[in-house]
Design a protein around this motif. Structure first.
Motif, PDB file in Angstrom:
ATOM      1  N   VAL A  99      87.721  60.935  75.018  1.00 38.71           N
ATOM      2  CA  VAL A  99      87.054  62.102  74.272  1.00 38.71           C
ATOM      3  C   VAL A  99      86.619  61.503  72.732  1.00 38.71           C
ATOM      4  O   VAL A  99      87.288  60.442  72.338  1.00 38.71           O
ATOM      5  N   GLU A 100      85.465  62.096  72.207  1.00 36.74           N
ATOM      6  CA  GLU A 100      85.318  61.739  70.985  1.00 36.74           C
ATOM      7  C   GLU A 100      86.143  62.075  70.126  1.00 36.74           C
ATOM      8  O   GLU A 100      87.010  62.879  70.186  1.00 36.74           O
ATOM      9  N   PRO A 101      86.219  61.346  68.784  1.00 40.58           N
ATOM     10  CA  PRO A 101      87.329  61.580  67.855  1.00 40.58           C
ATOM     11  C   PRO A 101      87.529  62.915  67.060  1.00 40.58           C
ATOM     12  O   PRO A 101      88.336  63.360  66.906  1.00 40.58           O
ATOM     13  N   ASP A 102      86.097  63.390  67.152  1.00 41.19           N
ATOM     14  CA  ASP A 102      86.011  64.972  66.275  1.00 41.19           C
ATOM     15  C   ASP A 102      86.790  65.811  67.214  1.00 41.19           C
ATOM     16  O   ASP A 102      87.308  66.905  66.669  1.00 41.19           O
ATOM     17  N   PHE A 103      87.075  65.657  68.634  1.00 41.21           N
ATOM     18  CA  PHE A 103      87.412  66.755  69.580  1.00 41.21           C
ATOM     19  C   PHE A 103      88.815  66.272  70.094  1.00 41.21           C
ATOM     20  O   PHE A 103      89.584  67.014  70.707  1.00 41.21           O
ATOM     21  N   ALA A 104      89.139  65.091  69.535  1.00 39.91           N
ATOM     22  CA  ALA A 104      90.614  64.803  69.894  1.00 39.91           C
ATOM     23  C   ALA A 104      91.771  65.525  69.698  1.00 39.91           C
ATOM     24  O   ALA A 104      92.652  65.628  70.173  1.00 39.91           O
ATOM     25  N   PRO A 105      91.621  66.169  68.478  1.00 41.65           N
ATOM     26  CA  PRO A 105      92.947  66.893  67.765  1.00 41.65           C
ATOM     27  C   PRO A 105      92.858  68.245  68.659  1.00 41.65           C
ATOM     28  O   PRO A 105      93.961  68.477  68.958  1.00 41.65           O
ATOM     29  N   LEU A 106      91.786  68.712  69.353  1.00 40.03           N
ATOM     30  CA  LEU A 106      91.819  69.772  70.172  1.00 40.03           C
ATOM     31  C   LEU A 106      92.375  69.362  71.494  1.00 40.03           C
ATOM     32  O   LEU A 106      93.399  69.973  71.952  1.00 40.03           O
ATOM     33  N   VAL A 107      92.131  68.467  71.975  1.00 37.32           N
ATOM     34  CA  VAL A 107      92.519  67.865  73.313  1.00 37.32           C
ATOM     35  C   VAL A 107      94.034  67.389  73.360  1.00 37.32           C
ATOM     36  O   VAL A 107      94.791  67.661  74.227  1.00 37.32           O
ATOM     37  N   ARG A 108      94.449  67.119  72.179  1.00 32.68           N
ATOM     38  CA  ARG A 108      96.132  66.598  71.961  1.00 32.68           C
ATOM     39  C   ARG A 108      96.717  67.929  71.925  1.00 32.68           C
ATOM     40  O   ARG A 108      98.045  67.976  72.283  1.00 32.68           O
ATOM     41  N   ILE A 130      92.577  59.413  74.673  1.00 28.22           N
ATOM     42  CA  ILE A 130      91.868  58.084  74.092  1.00 28.22           C
ATOM     43  C   ILE A 130      90.612  58.053  73.379  1.00 28.22           C
ATOM     44  O   ILE A 130      89.575  58.987  73.998  1.00 28.22           O
ATOM     45  N   GLU A 131      90.548  57.868  72.205  1.00 28.90           N
ATOM     46  CA  GLU A 131      89.298  58.315  71.352  1.00 28.90           C
ATOM     47  C   GLU A 131      88.217  57.130  71.639  1.00 28.90           C
ATOM     48  O   GLU A 131      88.414  55.947  71.695  1.00 28.90           O
ATOM     49  N   CYS A 132      87.074  57.568  71.880  1.00 26.11           N
ATOM     50  CA  CYS A 132      85.830  56.645  72.002  1.00 26.11           C
ATOM     51  C   CYS A 132      84.775  57.310  71.141  1.00 26.11           C
ATOM     52  O   CYS A 132      84.272  58.310  71.170  1.00 26.11           O
ATOM     53  N   ASP A 133      84.415  56.726  70.344  1.00 26.37           N
ATOM     54  CA  ASP A 133      83.323  56.981  69.025  1.00 26.37           C
ATOM     55  C   ASP A 133      82.112  56.141  69.501  1.00 26.37           C
ATOM     56  O   ASP A 133      81.400  55.588  68.391  1.00 26.37           O
ATOM     57  N   LEU A 134      81.459  56.333  70.605  1.00 30.92           N
ATOM     58  CA  LEU A 134      80.397  55.598  70.916  1.00 30.92           C
ATOM     59  C   LEU A 134      79.200  56.158  69.826  1.00 30.92           C
ATOM     60  O   LEU A 134      78.247  55.259  69.752  1.00 30.92           O
TER      61      LEU A 134
END
Length: 346
Positions: free
Chosen positions: A37-46, A55-59
């Motif tokens: 997931v993109e970093p901005d949404f990672a805290p939600l997915v966690r 796994i954070e992916c900042d493409l």
């Protein structure tokens, strides 16, 4: 079984995909499910129950700084993290070029397969060439709810029966949020008794003006909630939304404008509310996932695709050009009453 979910963005799409992860965990007890997931949404997915790794992916950022040393180092770290596991299944639940790239980078076990969508569904973004990059392209019905889109694809890919109950698995860290919300409310009113006042969140912001609800309607609704003893809490994601929040709050007897928060903190803050009223936006979907009493306001007849499903205490209201205050108020009274009955039964 080891499963990798690739769903990078956006907020609404990520929340819609959470039940698919819970279905997999229900169908295969002991499965390890990772999510890119993109970093901005990672805290939600966690905050999604049962996940093994996020796994954070900042493409998006890496494309803009592709030749810098920091980006090269970040890309190598991401690649190493992504390829740490050998997966039995990689589920590209997004079906666009960037998610396909990530899915192709993941490492498969000897019998592992990559799956993606075979076709577009109504109202969803889809890039047809992605279906040729996967080992298996899974067809789904074109007229389908956004939650069911990912649930059905995942179930058909991994061959399991869908559970009857939809579970998002989203958990709020309410103890920390409760302490923070008391501080905010007490600072706003400078009185001690307000801390016990139940909060109803107004989620009025949208990046589409045609999804908005009139400011006068929010104000009238806030007065009615104040009359019942509720404090109205306003969330905002940009300067315009903050200005509007403050404009309405300053004309109410009991209201608080939350500071701008990242998604994890916002999820925790919403978890402290007794309910939510909002327009069709991503933050309203967080309230859906938290199973809060909810009224979702639509100016378009698209609730069939993004509205709450089969929950008496979560309602969608629609009218052209926009629902009236009375319509939203009656829906709120119904949703909150049914939620109270549900809670008393437990």
């Amino acid at each position: 079984m080891k499963v990798l979910i690739v769903k990078l963005s956006s907020l609404g799409d990520i929340v819609h995909a959470m039940p698919a992860a819970q279905d997999i965990l229900h169908a295969f007890p002991g499965a390890l499910v990772d999510w890119v997931v993109e970093p901005d949404f990672a805290p939600l997915v966690r905050r999604c129950a049962g996940l093994h790794r996020v796994i954070e992916c900042d493409l998006k950022r890496w494309r803009e700084t592709v030749f810098t040393a920091d980006t090269r180092n970040a890309w190598r770290a991401f690649s190493s993290d992504l390829q740490y596991e050998c997966y039995d299944a990689v589920l590209d639940l997004q079906g666009i070029s960037k998610s396909t790239l990530v899915a192709k980078m993941a490492r498969l076990g000897s019998d592992g397969l990559r799956y993606t969508l075979a076709n577009q569904t109504e109202g969803a973004v889809f890039q047809a060439p992605t279906r040729w990059e996967a080992d298996v392209a899974v067809p789904v019905e074109s007229h389908i709810h956004a939650v069911d889109r990912t649930r059905v694809m995942s179930a058909r890919a991994l061959v399991y029966a869908l559970p009857e109950k939809v579970s998002f698995g989203l958990l709020a860290h309410t103890d920390k949020a409760h302490r923070a919300s008391k501080t905010i409310v007490n600072h706003f009113f400078d009185v001690g008794h307000v801390e016990a006042t139940p909060l109803v969140a107004f989620l009025h912001g949208s990046n589409r003006p045609d999804k908005s609800w009139p400011e006068a309607h929010w104000l009238e609704l806030g007065h009615r909630l104040n009359d019942l003893g509720y404090t109205v809490a306003f969330a905002h994601g940009n300067d315009d939304e903050q200005w509007r929040s403050e404009s309405i709050a300053n004309r109410l007897g009991q209201a608080v404008v939350w500071p701008r928060m990242a998604l994890g903190a916002l999820t925790d803050a919403l978890g402290e509310c007794i309910g939510v009223i909002g327009v069709d936006n991503g933050t309203s979907l967080i309230a859906t996932a938290l199973d809060l009493p909810l009224v979702k306001i639509y100016n378009f007849d698209t609730a069939w695709r993004t509205g709450p499903q089969n929950r008496d205490h979560q309602l969608s209201v629609f009218a052209d050009p926009t629902p009236s205050v009375n319509t939203v108020w009656n829906a709120w009274m119904q949703a909150s009453a049914l939620a109270a009955l549900r809670d008393s039964a437990h």
